[in-house]
Motif scaffolding. Structure first.
Motif, short mmCIF file in Angstrom:
data_model
loop_
_atom_site.label_atom_id
_atom_site.label_comp_id
_atom_site.label_asym_id
_atom_site.label_seq_id
_atom_site.Cartn_x
_atom_site.Cartn_y
_atom_site.Cartn_z
N LEU A 257 43.42 24.34 -58.14
CA LEU A 257 44.01 23.01 -57.98
C LEU A 257 43.66 22.41 -56.62
CD1 LEU A 257 47.52 23.55 -59.61
CD2 LEU A 257 45.60 22.24 -60.54
N ILE A 258 43.62 23.24 -55.58
CA ILE A 258 43.20 22.75 -54.26
C ILE A 258 41.75 22.28 -54.32
CG2 ILE A 258 42.74 23.42 -51.87
CD1 ILE A 258 45.13 25.32 -52.07
N ALA A 259 40.90 23.07 -54.97
CA ALA A 259 39.50 22.66 -55.13
C ALA A 259 39.41 21.36 -55.93
CB ALA A 259 38.72 23.78 -55.82
N GLY A 260 40.26 21.23 -56.94
CA GLY A 260 40.26 20.01 -57.73
C GLY A 260 40.68 18.80 -56.91
N ALA A 261 41.68 18.98 -56.03
CA ALA A 261 42.10 17.87 -55.17
C ALA A 261 40.97 17.44 -54.24
CB ALA A 261 43.34 18.28 -54.37
N GLU B 84 41.06 28.22 -66.49
CA GLU B 84 41.39 28.93 -65.25
C GLU B 84 40.61 28.40 -64.05
OE1 GLU B 84 40.81 33.07 -65.80
OE2 GLU B 84 42.55 33.32 -67.13
N SER B 85 39.52 27.71 -64.30
CA SER B 85 38.71 27.19 -63.21
C SER B 85 38.25 25.78 -63.55
CB SER B 85 37.51 28.09 -62.94
OG SER B 85 36.69 28.17 -64.09
N LEU B 86 37.62 25.14 -62.59
CA LEU B 86 37.23 23.75 -62.76
C LEU B 86 35.91 23.59 -63.50
CD1 LEU B 86 38.19 22.17 -59.33
CD2 LEU B 86 39.18 21.64 -61.55
N ILE B 87 34.83 23.90 -62.84
CA ILE B 87 33.51 23.55 -63.38
C ILE B 87 32.54 24.68 -63.13
CG2 ILE B 87 33.66 21.03 -63.32
CD1 ILE B 87 32.60 21.13 -60.49
N VAL B 88 32.87 25.85 -63.61
CA VAL B 88 32.03 27.02 -63.35
C VAL B 88 31.19 27.33 -64.56
CG1 VAL B 88 32.01 29.45 -62.78
CG2 VAL B 88 33.69 27.95 -61.72
#
Length: 227
Positions: A96-100, A205-209
């Motif tokens: 979520l921090i990475a997404g922000a 569980e992850s954004l764009i992996v």
């Protein structure tokens, strides 16, 4: 499209349809123009002089559309060797921090895209270096800039009155190919927000992996086993 990438809701379906149609049309036009030019050159010693510039524009559009589309299908490469070592809750927090951070970057991209495109549309860019603090009405317009060789379609002549003060264009104005900048930036922001929402709701569980290398190794191993 079925499965986890299927669009949800009317907005998602509308954006999905727009992306799919735009990508298909661009690929089709690029293929037809390139094929026609090759045939003309080798068979008739002629060419469509503006086709190369059109193909370059379409390829640029395709790349920018592809960036947003890759967010949707989680095709962007990522490094998750460290986050996979974390328990589920801390892993979600990190995602979520990475997404922000990605959303913040996408917002900056939107500002930059607008500031680049606006003068060619005879619109004021934003003021402020990082964040928009207003509109720079003193900025010099560039609506008279034209492409090098692309002819002006008759159905776009309304742009002459809208943004060029009635002056006729001899070639396609640059505002048309540059329109992809704000459109792609907004699409990227939209897809990042979707990816963050999937993490927030537990759908991902992850954004764009993309585990492209691991998938390739698995494919080779399957071939060696004769699967």
């Amino acid at each position: 499209m079925s499965g986890k990438y299927a669009p949800k809701g009317p907005v998602g379906r509308m954006v999905h349809g727009f992306e799919e149609t735009a990508i298909a049309v661009m690929l089709g036009l690029m293929t037809m123009l390139t094929f026609a030019n090759v045939i003309l050159r080798y068979a008739f010693n002629a060419s469509i002089i503006w086709s190369l510039e059109v193909v370059l524009v379409l390829f640029s559009w395709l790349v920018l559309f592809g960036v947003a589309y890759a967010f949707k299908i989680t095709a962007h490469l990522g490094v998750d060797a460290v986050t996979n070592l974390l328990p589920p809750v801390p892993r979600k927090v990190v995602a979520l921090i990475a997404g922000a951070i990605c959303i913040f970057y996408a917002l900056l991209l939107c500002k930059g895209a607008w500031d680049q495109w606006a003068p060619f549309a005879d619109l004021p860019p934003t003021s402020g270096h990082w964040f928009p603090t207003g509109l720079d009405t003193a900025a010099r317009g560039r609506s008279f800039f034209e492409t090098d060789q692309i002819p002006m379609p008759e159905w776009l002549r309304f742009l002459e009155d809208w943004i060029n003060y009635g002056e006729r264009y001899s070639k396609l104005p640059r505002v048309v190919p540059y329109t992809i900048l704000p459109v792609a930036a907004v699409l990227i922001l939209f897809r990042i927000c979707q990816a963050v929402r999937r993490v927030w709701t537990g759908e991902s569980e992850s954004l764009i992996v993309s585990h492209e290398a691991e998938d390739a190794v698995d494919d080779v191993a399957a071939l060696n086993r004769g699967d």
